[in-house]
Write an enzyme that holds these catalytic residues in place. Structure first.
Site, PDB file in Angstrom:
ATOM      1  N   SER A  63       0.797  -1.237   0.000  1.00 38.55           N
ATOM      2  CA  SER A  63       0.000   0.000   0.000  1.00 38.55           C
ATOM      3  C   SER A  63       0.825   1.279   0.000  1.00 38.55           C
ATOM      4  CB  SER A  63      -0.942   0.021   1.201  1.00 38.55           C
ATOM      5  OG  SER A  63      -2.001  -0.875   0.990  1.00 38.55           O
ATOM      6  N   LYS A  66       0.567   3.390  -2.984  1.00 39.60           N
ATOM      7  CA  LYS A  66      -0.594   4.280  -3.176  1.00 39.60           C
ATOM      8  C   LYS A  66      -0.177   5.752  -3.132  1.00 39.60           C
ATOM      9  CE  LYS A  66      -3.725   0.801  -1.190  1.00 39.60           C
ATOM     10  NZ  LYS A  66      -4.440   0.372   0.028  1.00 39.60           N
ATOM     11  N   TYR A 190      -3.226  -2.111 -10.333  1.00 45.20           N
ATOM     12  CA  TYR A 190      -3.135  -1.940  -8.876  1.00 45.20           C
ATOM     13  C   TYR A 190      -2.248  -3.017  -8.221  1.00 45.20           C
ATOM     14  CZ  TYR A 190      -4.665  -2.202  -4.019  1.00 45.20           C
ATOM     15  OH  TYR A 190      -4.679  -2.289  -2.657  1.00 45.20           O
ATOM     16  N   TYR A 241      -4.981   3.791   7.827  1.00 44.88           N
ATOM     17  CA  TYR A 241      -6.349   3.267   7.907  1.00 44.88           C
ATOM     18  C   TYR A 241      -6.978   3.625   9.240  1.00 44.88           C
ATOM     19  CZ  TYR A 241      -3.894   0.929   4.263  1.00 44.88           C
ATOM     20  OH  TYR A 241      -3.114   0.697   3.178  1.00 44.88           O
ATOM     21  N   VAL A 259       1.034  -3.733   3.837  1.00 45.29           N
ATOM     22  CA  VAL A 259       0.972  -5.049   4.493  1.00 45.29           C
ATOM     23  C   VAL A 259       2.251  -5.869   4.328  1.00 45.29           C
ATOM     24  CG1 VAL A 259      -1.528  -5.419   4.604  1.00 45.29           C
ATOM     25  CG2 VAL A 259      -0.265  -6.129   2.576  1.00 45.29           C
TER      26      VAL A 259
END
Ligand code: DON
Length: 312
Positions: A63, A66, A190, A241, A259
Site C-alpha cells: 500500500s 498508493k 493496482y 487506515y 501489508v
C-alpha cells in the site's frame, strides 16, 4: 543529537523485541517471510543517509505504492480526482466494503483499497495495464535514482489469484462509474504497483520529494509545493487506515504503511524515513515499524507538532 547512535539503539531494541506482530497471510506469497527482520533508513534534507538493520533487504511495498500512484494521478487529472475519491479518514479497515454502498461508490480516501483502485483507474487512462505499470516503475526509479527497482512477479501472481475482495470493490465501483475500466485491467495495474519491491534505503530515497516540498534533490520539481503538502496531510490523516489517529498520536509524522510491513514517513524539511518489519498489528500496520518510528520521533523531536528538536 547523534542520529547514528539513536538508529543503532533502535535497531538493537527491535532485534530483541518479543511482540513482533503477525506476517500478512491473505497474500500467500507474503506469508512465508521471516518476521525476525527489521530495517530502517533515514535520508536527511542535506542528503545524508543513516541506515541500520536489514535496510538493504527488499520487501513488497504494497500500500505504500498508493502514495506514488496518487502523485501520478494528480499529475494527470489534478483536482478533478476529488470528484471520484474523498479525503477523509475512513474509520474502517483498509479493505472494507460496507462504507462504499453508503457513500455511493465514492471511496473515503485514496489510501484505502477502494480509493487506490479508483486512482489506478485514473492512471490506466485507456491504456493497457503494462503501460500504466511501466510508467509507475519509471517514476519510482526516477524518484529513488535507482534503476534496479522492480516488480516481484510471484507476489503479483499470488495476489491476482486470491484478491477476491479487491475484485468485488472494483466491480462495485464500476456500477457507480467511479471506476471506468474493466475490473481485471484496473486490478492488473493496482496489484502490480503493490508488488513493487524496494529496500528501506530505496524507499527513503523515493520519498525525498515529499520532504523537499515537491523538489527532486537531483534538481527540478516533481510536483508543486501545495501538492506535496496535501499528500503529506493525507498520509497523516489516512495513511494508517483505522489506526491513523493512533499513528498521529504516537508518532506525529505523516506516514504510509503497507501489508509487506513497510512504512514511509516524511518529516517535512528534515527527513524521509523508511522502516520495515514484516509482522503486522491488528490494523495491518507494521508492529515494530510503528514502534521504531515512535521511538525515533520521541528522541529527535521530529513530530510535526513539536516546535523544537531533541528529547521530549
Ligand atoms: O490490496 C491489498 O490488499 C494489498 N495489495 C495492499 C494492502 C495494504 O498494503 C494495506 N496496508 N497496510
Amino acid at each position: 543529537m547523534d542520529l547514528s547512535q539513536i538508529v543503532e539503539e533502535i535497531v538493537a531494541a527491535m532485534r530483541d523485541a518479543d511482540d513482533r506482530g503477525t506476517v500478512a497471510n491473505y497474500i500467500p506469497e507474503l506469508a512465508g517471510i521471516d518476521p525476525a527482520q527489521f530495517g530502517i533508513a533515514i535520508v536527511m534534507a542535506d542528503g545524508r543517509m543513516i541506515a541500520g538493520g536489514d535496510a538493504d533487504t527488499g520487501f513488497s511495498i504494497q500500500s505504500i505504492s498508493k502514495v506514488f500512484a496518487l502523485t501520478l494521478a494528480l499529475g494527470k487529472v489534478g483536482d478533478q480526482l476529488w470528484e471520484r475519491v474523498g479525503r477523509e479518514p475512513s474509520g474502517n479497515a483498509f479493505n472494507s466494503i460496507v462504507q462504499l454502498e453508503q457513500e455511493k461508490g465514492v471511496p473515503r480516501n485514496p489510501f484505502i483499497n477502494a480509493g487506490a483502485i479508483v486512482v489506478a483507474d485514473v492512471n490506466l487512462g485507456g491504456h493497457q495495464p503494462r503501460v500504466a505499470i511501466g510508467e509507475m516503475l519509471r517514476f519510482i526509479r526516477y524518484l529513488a535514482e535507482d534503476d534496479g527497482i522492480a516488480i516481484n512477479e510471484a507476489v503479483a501472481a499470488s495476489e491476482t489469484a486470491t484478491g477476491f475482495r479487491n475484485i468485488a470493490l472494483a466491480n462495485y465501483m464500476r456500477a457507480f462509474g467511479t471506476v471506468r475500466h474493466a475490473a481485471d485491467l484496473v486490478l492488473g495495474t493496482y496489484i502490480h504497483q503493490c508488488a513493487i519491491e524496494m529496500s528501506c534505503r530505496q524507499l527513503a530515497l523515493a520519498g525525498r520529494y515529499l520532504m523537499l516540498d515537491g523538489m527532486h534533490p537531483a534538481g527540478g520539481r516533481v510536483i508543486p509545493p501545495a501538492r506535496a503538502r496535501r499528500i503529506n496531510a493525507l498520509m497523516l490523516t489516512c495513511g494508517h487506515y483505522d489506526a491513523s489517529g493512533d499513528f498521529a498520536f504516537r508518532v506525529g509524522i505523516p506516514g504510509k504503511s503497507g501489508v509487506g510491513g513497510g512504512i514511509l514517513a516524511i518529516v517535512p524539511g528534515r527527513a524521509s524515513i523508511a522502516a520495515w518489519s514484516p509482522g503486522l498489528n491488528a490494523n495491518g500496520n507494521s508492529q515494530l515499524g510503528t514502534r521504531a518510528l515512535e521511538e525515533l520521533a520521541r528522541r529527535t523531536g521530529w513530530s510535526v507538532f513539536s516546535p523544537t528538536e531533541g528529547d521530549a
